[in-house]
Write a protein that holds these residues in place. Sequence first.
Motif, PDB file in Angstrom:
ATOM      1  N   MET A 564      -0.611  -1.805  -4.013  1.00 51.29           N
ATOM      2  CA  MET A 564      -0.344  -0.917  -5.153  1.00 51.29           C
ATOM      3  C   MET A 564      -0.471  -1.671  -6.482  1.00 51.29           C
ATOM      4  N   GLU A 565      -0.920  -0.934  -7.511  1.00 51.34           N
ATOM      5  CA  GLU A 565      -0.981  -1.512  -8.846  1.00 51.34           C
ATOM      6  C   GLU A 565       0.429  -1.758  -9.389  1.00 51.34           C
ATOM      7  N   LYS A 566       0.506  -2.648 -10.365  1.00 50.48           N
ATOM      8  CA  LYS A 566       1.785  -2.960 -11.004  1.00 50.48           C
ATOM      9  C   LYS A 566       2.442  -1.695 -11.533  1.00 50.48           C
ATOM     10  N   GLU A 567       1.655  -0.861 -12.182  1.00 51.73           N
ATOM     11  CA  GLU A 567       2.208   0.361 -12.777  1.00 51.73           C
ATOM     12  C   GLU A 567       2.718   1.312 -11.697  1.00 51.73           C
ATOM     13  N   ALA A 568       1.973   1.408 -10.594  1.00 53.18           N
ATOM     14  CA  ALA A 568       2.397   2.299  -9.513  1.00 53.18           C
ATOM     15  C   ALA A 568       3.711   1.819  -8.901  1.00 53.18           C
ATOM     16  N   LYS A 569       3.878   0.504  -8.772  1.00 54.25           N
ATOM     17  CA  LYS A 569       5.122  -0.033  -8.232  1.00 54.25           C
ATOM     18  C   LYS A 569       6.298   0.312  -9.142  1.00 54.25           C
ATOM     19  N   GLU A 570       6.088   0.159 -10.451  1.00 57.20           N
ATOM     20  CA  GLU A 570       7.175   0.440 -11.394  1.00 57.20           C
ATOM     21  C   GLU A 570       7.539   1.922 -11.392  1.00 57.20           C
ATOM     22  N   LEU A 571       6.527   2.775 -11.316  1.00 54.32           N
ATOM     23  CA  LEU A 571       6.794   4.207 -11.285  1.00 54.32           C
ATOM     24  C   LEU A 571       7.443   4.632  -9.972  1.00 54.32           C
ATOM     25  N   ALA A 572       6.984   4.032  -8.874  1.00 51.96           N
ATOM     26  CA  ALA A 572       7.472   4.449  -7.561  1.00 51.96           C
ATOM     27  C   ALA A 572       8.912   4.013  -7.326  1.00 51.96           C
ATOM     28  N   PHE A 573       9.274   2.786  -7.741  1.00 52.41           N
ATOM     29  CA  PHE A 573      10.588   2.248  -7.402  1.00 52.41           C
ATOM     30  C   PHE A 573      11.544   2.167  -8.592  1.00 52.41           C
ATOM     31  N   MET A 575      11.788   0.167 -11.059  1.00 51.59           N
ATOM     32  CA  MET A 575      12.262  -1.181 -11.381  1.00 51.59           C
ATOM     33  C   MET A 575      11.045  -2.017 -11.743  1.00 51.59           C
ATOM     34  N   PRO A 576      11.251  -3.124 -12.431  1.00 47.16           N
ATOM     35  CA  PRO A 576      10.102  -3.962 -12.804  1.00 47.16           C
ATOM     36  C   PRO A 576       9.295  -4.387 -11.573  1.00 47.16           C
ATOM     37  N   ALA A 577       7.984  -4.453 -11.748  1.00 43.52           N
ATOM     38  CA  ALA A 577       7.100  -4.807 -10.642  1.00 43.52           C
ATOM     39  C   ALA A 577       7.436  -6.181 -10.080  1.00 43.52           C
ATOM     40  N   ARG A 578       7.922  -7.093 -10.943  1.00 44.18           N
ATOM     41  CA  ARG A 578       8.272  -8.426 -10.484  1.00 44.18           C
ATOM     42  C   ARG A 578       9.378  -8.364  -9.430  1.00 44.18           C
ATOM     43  N   GLU A 582       9.209  -9.380  -5.352  1.00 40.87           N
ATOM     44  CA  GLU A 582      10.117 -10.343  -4.730  1.00 40.87           C
ATOM     45  C   GLU A 582      10.521  -9.885  -3.324  1.00 40.87           C
ATOM     46  N   VAL A 583      10.671  -8.589  -3.157  1.00 39.45           N
ATOM     47  CA  VAL A 583      11.006  -8.052  -1.832  1.00 39.45           C
ATOM     48  C   VAL A 583       9.758  -7.972  -0.953  1.00 39.45           C
ATOM     49  N   LEU A 584       8.664  -7.443  -1.499  1.00 38.10           N
ATOM     50  CA  LEU A 584       7.463  -7.218  -0.701  1.00 38.10           C
ATOM     51  C   LEU A 584       6.826  -8.517  -0.223  1.00 38.10           C
ATOM     52  N   GLN A 585       7.005  -9.607  -0.968  1.00 38.44           N
ATOM     53  CA  GLN A 585       6.354 -10.862  -0.632  1.00 38.44           C
ATOM     54  C   GLN A 585       7.300 -11.881   0.013  1.00 38.44           C
ATOM     55  N   ALA A 586       8.532 -11.482   0.281  1.00 37.10           N
ATOM     56  CA  ALA A 586       9.508 -12.425   0.834  1.00 37.10           C
ATOM     57  C   ALA A 586       9.204 -12.779   2.289  1.00 37.10           C
ATOM     58  N   GLN A 587       8.585 -11.893   3.027  1.00 36.14           N
ATOM     59  CA  GLN A 587       8.287 -12.126   4.442  1.00 36.14           C
ATOM     60  C   GLN A 587       6.952 -12.841   4.562  1.00 36.14           C
ATOM     61  N   SER A 588       6.973 -14.046   5.148  1.00 41.33           N
ATOM     62  CA  SER A 588       5.747 -14.835   5.275  1.00 41.33           C
ATOM     63  C   SER A 588       5.005 -14.563   6.584  1.00 41.33           C
ATOM     64  N   ASP A 589       5.680 -13.954   7.570  1.00 40.98           N
ATOM     65  CA  ASP A 589       5.027 -13.621   8.837  1.00 40.98           C
ATOM     66  C   ASP A 589       4.482 -12.198   8.792  1.00 40.98           C
ATOM     67  N   GLN A 590       3.655 -11.862   9.787  1.00 41.97           N
ATOM     68  CA  GLN A 590       3.124 -10.509   9.865  1.00 41.97           C
ATOM     69  C   GLN A 590       3.043 -10.039  11.312  1.00 41.97           C
ATOM     70  N   ILE A 591       3.113  -8.747  11.493  1.00 41.16           N
ATOM     71  CA  ILE A 591       2.987  -8.015  12.767  1.00 41.16           C
ATOM     72  C   ILE A 591       4.174  -8.285  13.694  1.00 41.16           C
TER      73      ILE A 591
END
Length: 621
Positions: A564-573, A575-578, A582-591
């Motif tokens: 998602m774009e920065k603006e979409a994140k701010e509108l959706a949640f 709160m600031p995109a930053r 911080e939540v979306l990128q905290a997990q380093s593993d996948q699947i």
Amino acid sequence: MATKPEGLLLLLAVALLLSSSLALSFQDVLADDSRSDPEQRLQQCRQQCQQQQQQRGQRQRMQCERSCEKQYQQERQQREREQQGGNRDRAARRYEECLQQCSEQGRHGEKQRRQCVSRCEARYQEERRGQAAEFEETINRKDPEQRLQECREDCRQSEHDRRQEQQCEQWCEVQYREEGGHRKGNPQRREEEREREQEQEKEKEHNPYHFDRQSFRWIEKTEHGDIRVLPNFLEKSKLLLGIANYRIMVTELKPRGFVLPKHVDADAFVYVAQGRGVITLICQDNKETYELQQGDIIKVPAGAIRYLANKDNEEKLVLIDLLKPVSTPGLFELFYGAGAQNFLKSFSDEILEAAFNTRGERVQRLFGQQKKAGIVTASEQQIRGLSRHASEGRHWPFGESKGTFNLLRKRPVHSSRRGQLHEADGNDYQPLKEHDIQISYANITEGSMIAPYFNSRATKIAIVVEGEAYIETICPHLSKQRQSRERQGRGQEGEEGEDQGYKRVRFHVRRGSVVVLPPGHPTVTVASSGEHGKGNFEAVCFEIWAEKNEKNFLAGKNNVWKQMEKEAKELAFDMPAREVDEVLQAQSDQIILAGPEEREGGGGGGRRRDMPLLELATAFM
């Protein structure tokens, strides 16, 4: 004073006479009037054994009681087999009478006749399932503790050396554990198990997507193996209408078990979940034989005659079939061409004589000689003969055949220290493409979990083959508010803060469980650890309508929100995109991720550790 020889002879004669008398009375008890109950004869027999103890000693009494028990089991099993066979015959006669009535209705129109035939088939299958369930309950009535003791005693009485006796007793223990008997000796374990079962019963009442092992209905149940089938999905809930024409069937063969030749009015995708065997497929002027091993996938076309055998002398052979009936939607039948249930015997005598150009008695002997039904046992020499021409590739008239494809030999789509995920689609095995199906296999270590995700189009049917886990899925259909709105026809937007109608469904699964995951429903699977951990969690999955399906992961390094774009994140949640990143990128593993109990660091303290697994994911939706 010394005893005279004449006195010794007299005492010996009296002892022999008394022993003969007891032996005759013992046989008289076992050969009592057949109208008396086997349990009553067992008690009488044991009383005779106690009388023998007074004359001959403890060892003779034990041998006598074992003979009583053996005779009792033989009588009871014979009675059960006779009753089961009689029930099947009566069900078959009612089925034939019903079809005859349908033929008479055919004069009023073909549509009415087809509807009538469908009702007959449904009624016949229901009778067979009920009979099989009753038979299963009867033969399992004896307590596992009693079976364990009898098994150990048999090991000690057999003419084995000490090593063989120990191996025999170990086998008894394995059978005992498989029956769940290890829980019976511990009152605390019994209470915990009872509480878990009560919780699972509550879950089943409110969860249309979970089927436990007891949900299956027996088609065949023999000492050499069994075949069981899951009821039509539509019987559980109308929410499963989309897969109502698919069925799940499981075949378990004991060592050297052989499934008699049969055909099914359904296309089948077969996955080998355990063991190794050999399968032969026959149609007009064509035959293919293949070796089977764990991980193999093979398509069996509707109408192809198949028979198979377990080649192993120790391990079970377990096959899982995804069936798609071709005659009546959601209904199928096994047509045995040999054995006690073979359909050829249903033809009239004159038809059989003419068809085989042989006297009727010879034809009847051919199709009536095999008294066993469904599954029998084969010798090692016969197994070798069945395997002699395995893997000879030939043209398959129902469509291009590639024999078998081994899913576990393909490189996994994901692999880490927490588990592996294997997938096979139409690019790997052409028949999968023809039916728009994907087959996958997940192996998850204890305490790990599959990240929250949902399928865009595919409906997943997962069968647990090893271990235990709990699953959470988000379902809007089960929300009371959603159901109320639909009944009232309300379409207005909810007020601020109002529940939007998502319900979290959580249920425990174990070996033999089946789970249905509809498209669009976010889901998490967590492999059990700790006290209830059973090793790695392993599941075989059939995904229907899979060709254009996309898996959308809601958490992990590859989560969809990061696009998602920065603006979409701010509108959706709001709160600031930053902060969102911080939540979306905290997990380093996948699947495949660390589960709630394994997660290291605990960033956020106990509150985050105790949060429901999907609370964060559903906040994004």
